[in-house]
Design a protein around this motif. Sequence first.
Motif, PDB file in Angstrom:
ATOM      1  N   SER A 244      46.944 -21.536  39.411  1.00 33.11           N
ATOM      2  CA  SER A 244      47.005 -22.383  37.922  1.00 33.11           C
ATOM      3  C   SER A 244      46.651 -23.900  38.390  1.00 33.11           C
ATOM      4  O   SER A 244      46.660 -24.490  37.156  1.00 33.11           O
ATOM      5  N   ALA A 245      47.523 -24.164  38.865  1.00 31.29           N
ATOM      6  CA  ALA A 245      47.601 -26.552  39.070  1.00 31.29           C
ATOM      7  C   ALA A 245      45.794 -26.630  39.102  1.00 31.29           C
ATOM      8  O   ALA A 245      45.373 -27.574  38.162  1.00 31.29           O
ATOM      9  N   ILE A 246      45.128 -25.636  39.865  1.00 33.22           N
ATOM     10  CA  ILE A 246      43.914 -26.605  39.818  1.00 33.22           C
ATOM     11  C   ILE A 246      43.061 -25.963  38.302  1.00 33.22           C
ATOM     12  O   ILE A 246      42.118 -27.180  38.210  1.00 33.22           O
ATOM     13  N   THR A 247      43.180 -24.925  37.344  1.00 35.71           N
ATOM     14  CA  THR A 247      42.727 -24.903  36.748  1.00 35.71           C
ATOM     15  C   THR A 247      43.376 -26.510  35.236  1.00 35.71           C
ATOM     16  O   THR A 247      42.342 -26.253  34.761  1.00 35.71           O
ATOM     17  N   ILE A 248      44.812 -26.359  35.477  1.00 34.12           N
ATOM     18  CA  ILE A 248      44.695 -27.705  34.601  1.00 34.12           C
ATOM     19  C   ILE A 248      43.953 -28.979  35.148  1.00 34.12           C
ATOM     20  O   ILE A 248      43.478 -29.271  34.301  1.00 34.12           O
ATOM     21  N   GLU A 249      44.077 -28.944  36.545  1.00 28.48           N
ATOM     22  CA  GLU A 249      42.920 -30.493  36.611  1.00 28.48           C
ATOM     23  C   GLU A 249      41.943 -30.309  36.247  1.00 28.48           C
ATOM     24  O   GLU A 249      41.497 -31.667  35.953  1.00 28.48           O
ATOM     25  N   TRP A 250      41.310 -28.757  36.370  1.00 26.86           N
ATOM     26  CA  TRP A 250      39.960 -29.174  35.949  1.00 26.86           C
ATOM     27  C   TRP A 250      39.646 -29.455  34.714  1.00 26.86           C
ATOM     28  O   TRP A 250      38.968 -30.124  33.863  1.00 26.86           O
ATOM     29  N   ALA A 251      41.347 -28.819  33.815  1.00 27.65           N
ATOM     30  CA  ALA A 251      40.336 -28.613  32.406  1.00 27.65           C
ATOM     31  C   ALA A 251      40.724 -30.741  31.898  1.00 27.65           C
ATOM     32  O   ALA A 251      40.298 -30.913  30.830  1.00 27.65           O
ATOM     33  N   LEU A 252      42.310 -30.851  32.361  1.00 34.22           N
ATOM     34  CA  LEU A 252      42.696 -32.611  32.125  1.00 34.22           C
ATOM     35  C   LEU A 252      41.024 -33.181  32.456  1.00 34.22           C
ATOM     36  O   LEU A 252      40.655 -34.598  31.344  1.00 34.22           O
TER      37      LEU A 252
ATOM     38  N   LYS B 119      40.045 -21.410  28.018  1.00 32.84           N
ATOM     39  CA  LYS B 119      38.622 -20.499  28.242  1.00 32.84           C
ATOM     40  C   LYS B 119      37.412 -21.395  28.707  1.00 32.84           C
ATOM     41  O   LYS B 119      36.876 -20.259  29.078  1.00 32.84           O
ATOM     42  N   GLU B 120      36.666 -22.236  27.939  1.00 31.62           N
ATOM     43  CA  GLU B 120      35.882 -22.869  28.563  1.00 31.62           C
ATOM     44  C   GLU B 120      35.800 -23.644  29.856  1.00 31.62           C
ATOM     45  O   GLU B 120      35.049 -24.099  31.241  1.00 31.62           O
ATOM     46  N   THR B 121      37.195 -24.188  30.020  1.00 30.49           N
ATOM     47  CA  THR B 121      37.293 -24.211  31.705  1.00 30.49           C
ATOM     48  C   THR B 121      37.606 -23.021  32.748  1.00 30.49           C
ATOM     49  O   THR B 121      36.245 -23.245  33.673  1.00 30.49           O
ATOM     50  N   LEU B 122      37.684 -21.856  32.510  1.00 29.11           N
ATOM     51  CA  LEU B 122      37.533 -20.703  32.600  1.00 29.11           C
ATOM     52  C   LEU B 122      35.745 -20.341  32.992  1.00 29.11           C
ATOM     53  O   LEU B 122      35.463 -19.896  34.713  1.00 29.11           O
ATOM     54  N   ARG B 123      35.178 -20.408  32.247  1.00 30.48           N
ATOM     55  CA  ARG B 123      33.956 -20.602  32.805  1.00 30.48           C
ATOM     56  C   ARG B 123      33.500 -20.845  33.452  1.00 30.48           C
ATOM     57  O   ARG B 123      32.821 -20.736  34.081  1.00 30.48           O
ATOM     58  N   LEU B 124      33.321 -22.652  33.068  1.00 32.09           N
ATOM     59  CA  LEU B 124      32.703 -23.070  34.444  1.00 32.09           C
ATOM     60  C   LEU B 124      33.385 -23.899  35.359  1.00 32.09           C
ATOM     61  O   LEU B 124      32.905 -23.863  36.454  1.00 32.09           O
ATOM     62  N   HIS B 125      34.425 -23.400  35.272  1.00 28.76           N
ATOM     63  CA  HIS B 125      35.558 -23.720  36.959  1.00 28.76           C
ATOM     64  C   HIS B 125      36.528 -22.227  36.838  1.00 28.76           C
ATOM     65  O   HIS B 125      37.535 -22.518  36.854  1.00 28.76           O
ATOM     66  N   PRO B 126      35.499 -21.198  37.110  1.00 28.29           N
ATOM     67  CA  PRO B 126      37.160 -20.020  37.908  1.00 28.29           C
ATOM     68  C   PRO B 126      37.210 -20.286  38.613  1.00 28.29           C
ATOM     69  O   PRO B 126      36.631 -20.922  40.019  1.00 28.29           O
ATOM     70  N   THR B 127      38.750 -20.157  38.773  1.00 28.36           N
ATOM     71  CA  THR B 127      39.346 -20.756  40.140  1.00 28.36           C
ATOM     72  C   THR B 127      39.526 -19.973  41.408  1.00 28.36           C
ATOM     73  O   THR B 127      38.919 -20.413  42.595  1.00 28.36           O
ATOM     74  N   ALA B 128      38.830 -18.451  41.106  1.00 30.94           N
ATOM     75  CA  ALA B 128      38.639 -17.660  42.023  1.00 30.94           C
ATOM     76  C   ALA B 128      36.561 -17.638  41.998  1.00 30.94           C
ATOM     77  O   ALA B 128      36.292 -16.415  40.895  1.00 30.94           O
ATOM     78  N   PRO B 129      35.741 -18.241  42.501  1.00 26.22           N
ATOM     79  CA  PRO B 129      34.496 -18.022  42.135  1.00 26.22           C
ATOM     80  C   PRO B 129      34.217 -16.457  42.187  1.00 26.22           C
ATOM     81  O   PRO B 129      32.906 -16.306  41.400  1.00 26.22           O
ATOM     82  N   LEU B 130      34.638 -16.288  43.517  1.00 24.26           N
ATOM     83  CA  LEU B 130      34.085 -14.930  43.735  1.00 24.26           C
ATOM     84  C   LEU B 130      34.596 -13.630  44.068  1.00 24.26           C
ATOM     85  O   LEU B 130      36.231 -14.271  44.698  1.00 24.26           O
ATOM     86  N   THR B 131      34.593 -12.956  43.362  1.00 24.00           N
ATOM     87  CA  THR B 131      35.218 -11.953  43.981  1.00 24.00           C
ATOM     88  C   THR B 131      34.606 -10.729  44.485  1.00 24.00           C
ATOM     89  O   THR B 131      34.085 -10.445  44.766  1.00 24.00           O
ATOM     90  N   MET B 132      35.271  -9.990  45.465  1.00 27.28           N
ATOM     91  CA  MET B 132      35.179  -9.215  46.994  1.00 27.28           C
ATOM     92  C   MET B 132      35.567  -7.933  46.839  1.00 27.28           C
ATOM     93  O   MET B 132      36.986  -7.726  46.898  1.00 27.28           O
ATOM     94  N   ARG B 133      34.752  -6.918  46.796  1.00 28.58           N
ATOM     95  CA  ARG B 133      35.096  -5.538  46.878  1.00 28.58           C
ATOM     96  C   ARG B 133      34.395  -5.016  48.082  1.00 28.58           C
ATOM     97  O   ARG B 133      33.681  -5.361  49.341  1.00 28.58           O
ATOM     98  N   GLU B 134      34.385  -3.643  48.479  1.00 34.60           N
ATOM     99  CA  GLU B 134      33.726  -2.425  49.727  1.00 34.60           C
ATOM    100  C   GLU B 134      33.970  -1.167  49.110  1.00 34.60           C
ATOM    101  O   GLU B 134      34.118  -0.622  48.059  1.00 34.60           O
TER     102      GLU B 134
END
Length: 520
Positions: free
Chosen positions: A319-327, A370-385
């Motif tokens: 949450s903190a990282i997303t707000i920081e990127w937005a600001l 939304k635009e912040t999360l588009r450019l700066h998704p907090t978890a840039p990679l999601t992993m599965r197996e």
Amino acid sequence: MADLKDYSLLFLIVLTSIFLLRTMLSRNGRTHRLPPSPLRLPIIGHLHLFGPIPHQTFHKLSTIYGPLIHIYIGSVPYVIASSAEIAKEFLKTNELSFSSRPQTAAVHYITYGSADFSFAPYGPYWKFMKKLCMSELLGGRTLEQLEHVRREEIHWFLHSLLVKSNKGEGLVDLHTELIRLANNVITRMAMNRRCSELDNDAEQIRELVEDIVELVGKFNLSDFIWFCKNLDLQGFRKRFEDAHAKYDRMIEKIIKEHEEARKSSKDEIGGDASGDHEVKDILHILLDISEDDDAEMRLSRKNIKAFILNIFIAGTDTSAITIEWALAELINNQPILEKAREEIDKVVGKNRLVEETDIPNLPYLQAIVKETLRLHPTAPLTMRESNKDCNIGGYHIPAKTRLFVNIWAIGRDPKHWENPLEFNPDRFIGIELSKLDMRGQHFQFIPFGSGRRGCPGTTLALQVVQTALATVIQCFDLKIGDGANMKVDMTEAAGATLTKAHPLICTLIARPELSPLMIN
């Protein structure tokens, strides 16, 4: 002469073996065609291609080899999905084949192994916990009951910024302040504790969670090089065990305090202390469920401890990282900041602070997030197996292959986004894109993942991010340096989460008409 015959026979055997092997591989390749792959080296696989930031490396490879590639990290096979279309095939069309997550040594040692919900295999326990998350732990009723916690912590956060602004302390480290805000929200919601000098346990857990997040993001040779599996060449195993033991001691103490408080409450009222009138934290709810004889599944103490740790890891930095990127984006795009403030002043006014209930009436603010999360998704990679063989995009994906979906690259794909590198919230105001949600239904925009393994805390994260961001916009002017054409450095840092390489440090100037609202 005999030696010559022996060598000739040996040569013939080797030549025949090579021919047969190539034939078999060729046939296997036609039947089971793997996705394109760069040159692989022995032992290390494709590690020689890696830069410090994996999602950027994967994006560069996708521009050469296409949206679906096959690589080896050491001896472990991976596929990388870098387009919305391929991501949909993995996360929707073949979701059941990719509903589990691989466990690393860090996950095994630190987060109680199979007791951990986030990395538990797809099965009865995981399904039970997911249902609990959506209905009880992170459901609408619990979030509504704990709304006062989020409101109070945001007000404390604003008051702290106001004090620094009024003292003329100059530059304020917003990264640190935002991390403190997110930590206090989570610790109070999870276990009714506040990270401060007055609560040493909560403060120690905050510091420990930061260390754990760092450890989980480290590259551990034992996870990827097969002959290093039982070795601890980098000394991580002891650090994992120490972090686990330290967390376990602290959370055990807090659980016992909760149990004693619950017992005292029951004794005082002569019965059950879990009436509807009581506002419970998440730990209290978990203890209730663990004692419920009628529950579909009985939660163990390890399950409870692992879930609380998950809440801390997933809900603080993110949450903190997303707000920081937005600001940071708003400082670099002042007209957008001014437009957002005009919307807030019009809808909310200047006689009170923004509340969570105002957010649905602030569409431009939502577009900024939304635009912040588009450019700066907090978890840039999601992993599965994968748990079984399947076919994706015309290629064969064997069982036990790990998957990375490059959310960062998908959000910047020019096939789906006009001028994809431009920060432009207005793109989400238009009729078509305004319908895009963030919960995994539209695969060109999946900042919280998708499907069964999508983030269960999306609603909580958005409540904190949108409200905190709105109050900062409402209450402060933000400047970098002397404010004259100065821009925030938007370089990304290496790590499991998408943090800024340089924390956001700026000058805060409180809006005089709103200062009295931040004092109380």
